[in-house]
Enzyme design. Structure first.
Site, PDB file in Angstrom:
ATOM      1  N   ASP A 101       0.840  -1.198   0.000  1.00 54.88           N
ATOM      2  CA  ASP A 101       0.000   0.000   0.000  1.00 54.88           C
ATOM      3  C   ASP A 101       0.875   1.247   0.000  1.00 54.88           C
ATOM      4  O   ASP A 101       1.423   1.645   1.020  1.00 54.88           O
ATOM      5  CB  ASP A 101      -0.917  -0.001   1.223  1.00 54.88           C
ATOM      6  N   LYS A 135       1.715   7.943   0.745  1.00 59.23           N
ATOM      7  CA  LYS A 135       2.336   7.917   2.064  1.00 59.23           C
ATOM      8  C   LYS A 135       3.728   8.540   1.950  1.00 59.23           C
ATOM      9  O   LYS A 135       4.481   8.217   1.041  1.00 59.23           O
ATOM     10  CB  LYS A 135       2.460   6.483   2.576  1.00 59.23           C
ATOM     11  N   ARG A 167     -10.818  -0.769   2.632  1.00 55.20           N
ATOM     12  CA  ARG A 167     -12.273  -0.894   2.764  1.00 55.20           C
ATOM     13  C   ARG A 167     -12.953  -1.006   1.402  1.00 55.20           C
ATOM     14  O   ARG A 167     -14.019  -1.611   1.293  1.00 55.20           O
ATOM     15  CB  ARG A 167     -12.813   0.288   3.570  1.00 55.20           C
TER      16      ARG A 167
END
Length: 493
Positions: A267, A274, A349
């Protein structure tokens, strides 16, 4: 390493290291322990006195015995107060013993610990689990063979005074094999474990344990309308893999269950990238939910309960490229609900949304998902405790009991429905994130939108899937959290 139980007691055992457990303030030597001390020329009493040993939890001491003794070394360990004695006390104590035996280079190890709840079977299983998990070492990526000191682990381990508990030991070893699979999947870097690797792992499990497996590629996922999952997968050069692994018992199943694991093998955050200091280098472990799911599948395939279980993983990466989903994009999930993406780093999600819809259509009696979903859960509960949200009190209680039996810490969190107001979108059915406050709760509420009537529970395991340092039977690194809770839940359902 050979673990066995025996009717032999500590008084009559001979070998390299004998380990004895004592409850707090119950260290007086009487009966068989007094007999053992006499046999050892008072060494046991001397060790207790010299170390001021009181039996407090976590305290231990070792002494060498004369060369004429049938026992080379003796170890005493504190179990804490008798009223606080749990199965996990046995696991953690066994882990300490196993590591000490390895350090002392003892090849034969005898362990004498009290029964939990007068139950020799559960006692045996817990001790064996603690040993197996503590002694597991992952050296796959070490070039220097000297870093591998597994040859110092004990060769023979006898659990004393427990009779024949072969089945309990085999059960513990099967459960630990699933935990170790999960650990090694999580520990491997993203250039080793990819979505395709997870699919290959599922196929291997299916072949070895007689499970059914189906892996859907991008075209099949598009046909099923999985726009949320595929939106996350857009930027990756690696193909998305939607994995459906099924265990079916030989007879009519008593219940049908589904376990869904988040499978982000890396991720980056997507276009909401990030940055340094965000922990991006740890994001290989963002697939820990899927690792626990596959680890549980390995165990269930061996234990063969009379319950049908579906193991589901929507595996992909969340990357950046010219194809990446943008902040502000609207995705349509497979239940027709639309999602405004206001943060591409809230991607897990989105993948779970389509996985939950798929799982519920299988007609199961209960759904459980596991995901390293939010940093907010770590802020709330710390590194050792996972959060539990559920739409069904009975299901929540089943999972809490399963976690307690396994020693995996889990805390039920509120499903505060009014918080979903902060996730409503002016141009879509919902946004994928809400306000900063209550982030783990709003994440659970988002997932709830993709389950209709089936009892469902969500476990946010972001904290306990990784340990920065040795803790009990967990070594530093991936812990395999969730496998034992899932297995206990399946077996108890």
């Amino acid at each position: 390493m050979d673990i066995r139980t025996t009717t032999t007691t500590a008084t009559d055992w001979a070998g390299d290291l004998l380990a004895l457990g004592f409850f707090e303030d119950q260290v007086e030597l009487s009966g068989s322990l007094a007999e053992l001390d006499q046999k050892l020329d008072g060494i046991l009493q001397e060790l207790i006195a010299e170390t001021e040993f009181k039996g407090k939890a976590g305290k231990s001491a070792i002494a060498r015995i004369s060369s004429k003794s049938p026992i080379r070394k003796i170890m005493i360990l504190g179990l804490g107060k008798a009223e606080d004695f749990k199965l996990d006390t046995l696991r953690r104590t066994a882990a300490t013993i196993a590591r000490s035996a390895k350090k002392e280079k003892g090849k034969t190890l005898g362990i004498s610990l009290p029964l939990w709840n007068n139950d020799p079977t559960s006692t045996t299983q817990a001790i064996a689990e603690g040993i197996e998990l503590a002694l597991h070492q992952d050296h796959r990526f070490k070039s220097n063979s000297e870093d591998n000191n597994d040859n110092h682990a004990p060769e023979q381990i006898q659990l004393l005074g427990l009779g024949d508990q072969t089945t309990a030991i085999e059960r513990a070893q099967r459960i630990c094999s699933g935990v170790i699979l999960a650990r090694e999947l999580v520990a491997a870097p993203a250039n080793v474990v990819t979505p395709v690797t997870l699919a290959e792992t599922a196929r291997d499990l299916a072949q070895e344990y007689g499970l059914d497996v189906e892996v859907l590629g991008q075209a099949e996922c598009e046909a099923l309308g999985m726009g949320a999952f595929l939106g996350v997968a857009l930027a990756s050069d690696l193909p998305p893999q939607f994995i459906h692994l099924t265990y079916r018992p030989s007879g009519t199943p008593r219940r049908k269950l589904a376990i869904i694991g988040k499978g982000l093998t890396f991720d980056s955050g997507g276009l909401n990238l990030k940055t340094g200091g965000s922990g991006i280098e740890t994001m290989k472990m963002d697939m820990a939910g899927s690792a626990a799911t596959l680890g549980a599948a390995k165990v269930v395939g061996q234990l063969k309960p009379d319950v049908e279980v579906h193991f589901i993983v929507a595996a992909t990466e969340n990357m950046i490229s010219g194809r990446a989903m943008h902040p502000g994009d609207i995705l349509t999930a497979s239940n027709g609900k639309t999602i405004e993406v206001n943060n591409t780093d809230a991607e897990g999600r989105l993948t779970l949304a389509d996985a939950l819809v798929f799982a519920e259509k299988l007609g199961v009696d209960a759904l459980v998902d596991l995901a390293t979903l939010t940093g907010a859960c770590i802020v709330a509960l710390g590194d050792d405790i996972a959060g539990l949200w559920s739409s069904d009190d009975a299901l929540a209680e089943q999972i809490l009991q399963a976690a307690d039996h396994s020693g995996e810490k889990l805390w039920r969190m509120p499903m505060e429905e009014k918080y979903f107001e902060g996730m409503k979108s002016q141009i879509a059915d919902m946004k994928n994130t809400g306000p900063r406050a209550g982030g783990s709760i709003t994440a659970a509420l988002f997932l709830k939108q993709f389950v209709k009537e089936t009892p469902w529970a969500h476990l946010d395991v972001a904290g306990p899937v990784w340990a920065d340092k040795e803790n009990g039977y967990n070594n530093a690194g991936a812990t395999g959290y969730g496998v034992r809770t899932l297995v206990n839940w399946v077996l108890g359902s």
